[in-house]
Write an enzyme that holds these catalytic residues in place. Structure first.
Site, PDB file in Angstrom:
ATOM      1  N   ASP A 523       0.869  -1.171   0.000  1.00 52.39           N
ATOM      2  CA  ASP A 523       0.000   0.000   0.000  1.00 52.39           C
ATOM      3  C   ASP A 523       0.910   1.226   0.000  1.00 52.39           C
ATOM      4  OD1 ASP A 523      -2.290   1.610   0.258  1.00 52.39           O
ATOM      5  OD2 ASP A 523      -2.032   1.687   2.424  1.00 52.39           O
ATOM      6  N   LYS A 524       0.382   2.372  -0.391  1.00 56.89           N
ATOM      7  CA  LYS A 524       1.227   3.568  -0.458  1.00 56.89           C
ATOM      8  C   LYS A 524       1.105   4.425   0.791  1.00 56.89           C
ATOM      9  CE  LYS A 524       0.097   7.265  -2.723  1.00 56.89           C
ATOM     10  NZ  LYS A 524       0.282   8.320  -1.679  1.00 56.89           N
ATOM     11  N   THR A 525      -0.097   4.963   0.995  1.00 56.08           N
ATOM     12  CA  THR A 525      -0.278   5.932   2.075  1.00 56.08           C
ATOM     13  C   THR A 525      -0.147   5.247   3.430  1.00 56.08           C
ATOM     14  OG1 THR A 525      -1.790   7.149   0.642  1.00 56.08           O
ATOM     15  CG2 THR A 525      -1.796   7.710   2.993  1.00 56.08           C
ATOM     16  N   PHE A 646     -16.340   8.904   5.191  1.00 52.36           N
ATOM     17  CA  PHE A 646     -15.575   8.520   4.005  1.00 52.36           C
ATOM     18  C   PHE A 646     -15.831   7.060   3.645  1.00 52.36           C
ATOM     19  CE2 PHE A 646     -11.807   6.573   2.110  1.00 52.36           C
ATOM     20  CZ  PHE A 646     -11.695   7.337   0.955  1.00 52.36           C
ATOM     21  N   ASP A 768      -4.857   5.716  -4.082  1.00 57.77           N
ATOM     22  CA  ASP A 768      -4.576   7.107  -4.422  1.00 57.77           C
ATOM     23  C   ASP A 768      -4.586   7.319  -5.939  1.00 57.77           C
ATOM     24  OD1 ASP A 768      -4.000   9.750  -4.038  1.00 57.77           O
ATOM     25  OD2 ASP A 768      -2.282   9.408  -2.741  1.00 57.77           O
ATOM     26  N   GLY A 901      -3.885  -0.323   6.910  1.00 57.28           N
ATOM     27  CA  GLY A 901      -5.231   0.112   7.230  1.00 57.28           C
ATOM     28  C   GLY A 901      -6.284  -0.929   6.956  1.00 57.28           C
ATOM     29  N   ASP A 904      -6.844  -2.619   3.540  1.00 55.93           N
ATOM     30  CA  ASP A 904      -5.930  -3.659   3.069  1.00 55.93           C
ATOM     31  C   ASP A 904      -6.238  -5.022   3.664  1.00 55.93           C
ATOM     32  OD1 ASP A 904      -4.443  -1.631   1.728  1.00 55.93           O
ATOM     33  OD2 ASP A 904      -3.461  -1.125   3.616  1.00 55.93           O
TER      34      ASP A 904
END
Length: 1284
Positions: A523-525, A646, A768, A901, A904
């Site tokens: 994952d990125k963020t 969200f 993202d 998170g 995932d």
């Protein structure tokens, strides 16, 4: 002027719930009836089920064979209970079955008894019931007045059941399957989760005591109980395992053969092992029970709508519970219907950021009575999941915070996770499968030796009893009983080292699999980049044009943009501290505003709404002491009256606000720029939107868009609370962009470089923006500067208004490097893929979530190639992340997943090895949890996995070679009629083998990852060659000494002394004992490999000391044992000291030959890689699927045909294609909200998320829809306080 401390009356319109109609035809029933059917078809827990009933003749015959085999057949049935059912029972129709046999997709077998209970909960026997074929089975308290059978997704809920006399059911894996007569099948019992409309929860009334009792009979108690197995049961279970049964057989044989000392030592060790195992098992069970099981008292409404305090164990689906103000630990899955909750879900997701839960929207019934159905995935932000911690609640409109229980016990989210721990997915690992095959080979060799011994001793005229004992003794030697325990040693030490590295594992058997990982998805963020963000600036929009970028937020003019930044979030105050998503915290704090949440004190008037209030710091609130929560306010005070939290699938969140002095509400929406722009009126979005967005995302910035809409004055609070978000998040005005800098973690790039150097493929899979992902991929070195990235744009089919296909779906390949970038790449020595230049080089694919969906639906033949070369996957939903992992696994990759998170969780569980970056010591979200919040844990996990795997390989080969070496020794000695003595066996098995195999595993992981992964298969060229050739050397030396000693002048052949039983002291015995004793030490040295996967042998101090002690004692026994020691071991001492030294010299030659073979031949690149690769090409199915695909891609120079295009235009075309496709059903919508806007839209809620909303505005008109008609008391534009 009124403040937002004054409250609104909350009016709830009750409507009848409607079940989604699904007819079950006679044909469907006929297909379900029979002895065999499929449960949960198409789901992860799909199983085949076969019905059985007792057959008296088969039962009698089976018990006869059990009797004549002295219970051995019954023991076999104990290990494989499904075979006992097949032996004693006959298949029958499921309507008559008393037992069922289930087989899951992993070929695991389960046996369950079909039980029958009355509606009062009393058990009855099968022969006591009558007419079972004609009675409906189910709950006698249906949730709705609608009767009939509803069958969905292989499960049934209590909704479908009519009044029944009794229930037939069975339980497997903690799940109850109940017989549905109308469907003619067993179906999973579910709660109130399917085929129920959202407004059903709002019109639910408290259960009567009779209803609650009836449902408890059906569902059982609301408890996730982990039973601690009694000691006596654990004892029998352990003793009756195949391992200890083999030990009992062996020890009995050894006692009979007068090997009392050796057998006694094995019995003692086995008892200690059993006691330790029972202790550890009960300890783990108690720990799991204490962690999982919890019970408390809850306030529930029953019967007369009076709140009662009951045990949480007594909750049933349909109960209305109250959530305490100070929070609680949820004991069930419940739908929130009033109030807000702040929840910590780290136990389930590993993500410790507080989550705001809002009430489930109460959808307004439209004129055609279409409804919105409850869906756990879509409505997760309105669900309080079992096991999560409610930190605090907020009260609204005179009502306490209430929720409707819809799942209990093991059916809850927590229950499902506990079941995944109790019944984990089997690790389909080639090494494990190959070990079973090797044990079978060893057993076959033992049988050959048994036949040899029987023939040999029969020719000598030995007694039958001696022949049987000697023959069976060979089986105990050839098949090592300690092999299963030995294989776990490496895993145990690796898990201990991982814990020291702050990596916690809840699935130890996954550690070996980590050693095979060749692909890791990130994952990125929060994983590659920092959790925290820095506010880079904002780019407001005026008159559909972007203004200049503003870096200092204090310079942003007071207006909608600033109000949106201050209000469009889900922040809350917990223990006096502002908490929430880090991104929203940065955004809000940059505005300089303050947030308060009045009305949380117990002295508050709970009949008043108390929204979240924000205001500039200059506008201080002054408390009115006479009222407690009434304020003198500034006109800039703004109340957040409703939140739409969200959603990763919707890629946005929204808030509805009201500013003091205004007569209308406003909605502000924040989220992915592409999504927000699609929800805005077209003429408010700047023409250069994609150009500006591309400018920031290509530099790696995190970009959010902000939009708003002023809602009509006629829309009052009561109506507002009933509207769904899709009805409000439309026809927005684009306000601008919020630009944040998301810095890389300093560990990210070095770790990615380290993985790539080890030929481990890194893949970025993120939610993202694509351009941001491309920038981070370059910065992190996912893609080298000399390599190209090809953007794959899969566009859906173009349809006309009637839904007919005008143009088929197609794929575009766009080179993401512009021409200037291309020239720099070429100058840098690299090549780029471009037909314009006619060059061909390695390239990477980049795919976004929309294209991924189109590829899966329309291009199944292309998607595998995309996955083989895909490196960047952006805008991927949680489900799509898990899908990608599955595609990689299907292509033969061993996949790791690293994320931080809840989004995932699916991919973390699907991957071969998922590692969650979490502060929790152990999270059920993934097998591994790292408390160090960066990706440095990934190479550590892989290195330890490789060490554990190589250790398991080495120990297995050592145990196999030890067995075959000892097997050879015994066969040679049988030739002359002798055997290894009692204490010689003790010395070899306990002193040498046990200590060396344990200290063998102490070697730690090598500090670097090697580009060549370790072997995965035991049945491959190198391991098989190693075992065969090593044994050739061992057998050769033993045969040499057997014949060589006979040539000595002092040699006296052994002769059987009738007066001395088992006197095996002889020169033949001594020579074989000396030679084999050295060989066990040699094998430990040769097979205990160090670099490149483990540290050198010299780093393992325990193993070195063990080797020195074992070698020293063996040399002492060989060169100069005392008379007492020689007599103790029954050694016939060799009179010539020079001759004794020959054994020592031969041992060094043996060691040299074995090291030469193992290190320089078998481990060479040519032998282990080149020859193995050629062999794999000849064997079907030996190569993973991705290898021939990669070769095909390299050979095909004409694919892909990449073109150069401005990326902003590319994404604009893709968005237009997708949204135009989803806009086709717009005429079918049926929501009418009328105001003074220029356009109208009717929208069916179940299609709302797919509708293009450009140039669409909400319309509100009083009386336009009777369902939206307001009460008179709400007609005033001002908001008044109403009390119950």
């Amino acid at each position: 002027m009124l403040s937002f401390s004054e409250t609104f009356y909350f009016d709830i319109c009750y409507r009848n719930s409607k079940l989604r109609p699904r007819a079950v035809t006679r044909r469907t029933m006929a297909q379900s009836m029979g002895s065999k059917t499929i449960l949960n078809k198409g789901l992860d827990d799909q199983m085949s089920v076969t019905g059985y009933r007792r057959h008296l003749i088969k039962t009698g015959i089976t018990w006869f064979f059990i009797f004549i085999t002295a219970g051995l057949l019954r023991l076999f049935f104990y290990w494989l209970p499904h075979l006992m059912i097949e032996a004693m029972y006959e298949t029958c129709d499921l309507t008559e079955a008393t037992y069922v046999i289930l087989k899951d997709e992993y070929d695991q077998w389960f046996v369950s008894e079909v039980k029958i209970i009355t509606k009062d909960g009393q058990s009855i026997k099968a022969n006591q019931r009558s007419g079972s074929r004609t009675r409906s089975l189910g709950s006698n308290t249906p949730l709705s007045e609608t009767e009939g059978t509803v069958s969905h997704k292989g499960g049934v809920t209590l909704n479908i059941f009519k009044t029944a006399e009794f229930y037939r059911y069975f339980v497997t894996k903690k799940v109850k399957y109940i017989w549905n007569t109308e469907a003619g099948a067993f179906q999973k019992l579910k709660g109130i989760e399917d085929s129920v409309s959202c407004n059903f929860f709002h019109e639910t009334t408290p259960l009567t005591y009779e209803q609650a009792t009836a449902r408890r009979v059906l569902y059982g108690y609301n408890s996730i109980r982990i039973h601690v197995t009694p000691i006596i049961k654990l004892l029998f279970k352990e003793v009756l395992s195949p391992f200890y049964i083999f030990q009992i057989f062996s020890c009995s044989l050894w006692y009979y053969d007068e090997y009392e000392y050796y057998a006694s030592c094995i019995v003692f060790i086995s008892i200690v092992s059993i006691v330790a195992t029972i202790y550890e098992t009960r300890k783990m069970q108690r720990a799991l029970r204490n962690t999982i099981h919890s019970s408390t008292t809850v306030n529930v409404q029953r019967g007369d709508q009076v709140t009662h305090e009951i045990s949480s164990d007594d909750l049933v689906p349909g109960d209305i519970i109250e959530i305490p103000r100070n929070g609680c630990l949820m004991q069930c899955d419940a739908v929130l219907i009033t109030g807000n909750c702040i929840v910590n879900e780290s136990m389930l997701t590993g993500e410790s950021v507080p989550v705001t839960k809002t009430p489930l929207p109460n959808p307004q019934m439209t004129q055609d009575e279409s409804v919105v159905y409850f869906n756990i995935k879509d409505h997760a932000r309105h669900i309080l999941f079992c096991g999560t911690n409610v930190i605090q609640t907020r009260y609204y409109g005179g009502q306490s915070v209430k929720a409707i229980v819809f799942r209990t016990g093991f059916s809850t989210s927590k229950g499902e996770l506990v079941r995944s721990i109790l019944y984990p997915k089997p690790v389909d690992f080639k090494f494990n499968r190959d070990t079973y095959k090797f044990v079978g080979v060893l057993a076959a060799i033992a049988c050959m030796g048994l036949v040899f011994t029987m023939v040999l001793m029969s020719n000598r005229g030995e007694l039958v009893s001696d022949i049987i004992v000697r023959s069976l003794d060979l089986i105990t030697i050839a098949v090592p009983p300690a092999l299963p325990a030995a294989l776990t040693i490496g895993i145990v030490f690796a898990q201990k080292r991982l814990k020291q590295a702050r990596i916690y594992c809840i699935s130890p058997r996954s550690i070996n699999v980590c050693g095979t990982i060749n692909t890791v998805c990130f994952d990125k963020t929060g994983t590659l980049t920092e959790d925290g963000l820095d506010m880079h600036g904002v780019v407001p929009v005026s008159n559909a044009h972007f203004d200049n970028e503003i870096h200092n937020i204090n310079l942003v003019p007071v207006g909608n943009f600033l109000v949106g930044m201050a209000t469009c979030h889900s922040l809350t105050i917990i223990d006096g501290k502002l908490s929430g998503d880090p991104l929203e915290l940065i955004m809000f704090e940059s505005t300089g505003w303050e947030l308060t949440e009045p009305g949380v004190e117990e002295t508050s008037n709970f009949d008043m709404i108390c929204p979240t209030i924000v205001y500039p710091k200059s506008a201080k609130l002054k408390t009115n002491s006479s009222y407690g929560i009434d304020y003198d306010v500034s006109p800039q005070e703004i109340g957040i009256v409703r939140q739409f939290t969200f959603s990763s699938s919707l890629q946005r969140m929204s808030v509805v606000i009201r500013q003091i002095g205004k007569n209308n509400f406003d909605i502000f929406t924040k989220g992915a720029p592409e999504m927000i722009a699609s929800l805005c009126v077209t003429h408010t979005v700047p023409d250069d939107f994609h150009d500006v967005l591309t400018k920031y995302t290509m530099r790696g910035y995190r970009v959010l868009a902000l939009a708003y809409r002023a809602l009509p004055e006629k829309l009052k609070y009561a109506k507002l609370q009933r509207l769904q978000r899709e009805q409000l998040e439309r026809s927005l005005t684009f306000l601008g962009l919020i630009v944040m800098e998301n810095r890389l973690k300093p560990e990210s790039k070095p770790i990615i470089d380290q993985l790539k150097a080890a030929n481990i493929r890194p893949i970025m899979v993120t939610g993202d923006n694509m351009l941001t992902a491309l920038s981070v991929a370059r910065e992190c070195n996912f893609v080298d500067s000399s390599e190209s990235i090809i953007l794959v744009q899969a566009l859906p089919a173009e349809l006309d208004k009637d839904g007919n296909e005008v143009n088929p779906p197609y794929i575009e390949y766009i080179d993401t490097a512009g021409k200037k970038d291309r020239k720099s790449i070429l100058k840098g020595g690299g090549q780029t893929l471009d037909t314009e230049f006619g060059s061909k080089a390695f390239y990477h694919f980049a795919v976004n979530g929309k294209s991924w969906s189109t590829l899966r639906q329309s291009f199944p033949d292309i998607i595998n190639k995309i996955v083989v070369r895909g490196t960047i996957f952006a805008r991927m939903s949680p489900d799509q992340k898990a899908q990608l992992v599955e595609y990689l696994q299907d292509l033969g990759y061993y996949v790791g997943m690293c994320g931080d998170g809840a989004n995932d969780c699916g991919a973390l569980k699907t991957a071969h090895a998922g590692i969650s970056l979490s502060e929790a010591e152990a999270s059920v979200a993934s097998p591994f949890t790292s408390k160090t919040p960066n990706i440095a844990c990934v190479p550590t996990m892989i290195r330890e996995g490789r060490t554990a795997l190589v250790t398991s390989f080495g120990i297995f080969k050592y145990m196999a070679c030890y067995s075959l070496t000892q097997f050879t020794s015994v066969l040679i000695l049988y030739w002359v009629g002798v055997n290894i003595t009692d204490f010689q066996f003790l010395y070899i098995d306990l002193f040498l083998l046990t200590t060396l195999s344990i200290s063998f595993a102490f070697t730690k992981a090598y500090k670097k990852l090697n580009p060549r992964p370790p072997l995965v298969r035991m049945i491959s060229l190198a391991p098989i060659s190693s075992l065969i050739l090593q044994m050739v050397i061992m057998v050769g030396f033993q045969v040499f000494f057997y014949f060589y000693i006979q040539k000595a002048d002092w040699f006296v052949p052994w002769e059987d002394d009738p007066e001395e039983d088992y006197d095996y002291a002889s020169y033949e015995n001594t020579s074989i004992f000396y030679c084999s004793a050295y060989q066990y030490i040699i094998l430990a040295i040769v097979l205990s490999k160090g670099k490149p996967y483990r540290k050198p042998l010299t780093s393992n101090i325990y193993f070195l000391l063990n080797l020195l002690v074992c070698f020293g004692v063996t040399v002492w026994l060989n060169i100069y044992p005392t008379d007492g020691v020689a007599e103790f071991f029954e050694i016939q001492q060799i009179p010539n000291i020079t001759y004794r030294c020959i054994f020592l010299g031969a041992a060094f030659i043996n060691l040299f030959l074995c090291l030469l073979l193992e290190t320089f031949i078998l481990d060479s690149y040519f032998f282990s890689v080149k020859l193995q690769s050629k062999l794999d090409r000849c064997l079907p199915g030996a190569r993973p699927l991705h290898e021939p695909l990669e070769e095909e891609i390299c050979r095909d120079s004409s694919w892909p045909q990449a073109k150069v295009e401005d990326l902003a235009r590319t994404f604009q075309r893709l968005d237009s294609a997708h949204y135009s496709t989803s806009n086709l059903n717009i005429d079918d919508d049926n929501i009418s909200l009328i105001s003074n806007d220029t356009a109208s839209l009717k929208s069916n809620d179940n299609q709302a998320s797919n509708v293009k909303t450009n140039d669409i505005s909400l319309q509100f008109e009083k009386g336009d829809n009777p369902s939206f008609t307001m009460h008179d008391e709400f007609s005033d534009s001002k908001i008044k306080t109403y009390k119950f």
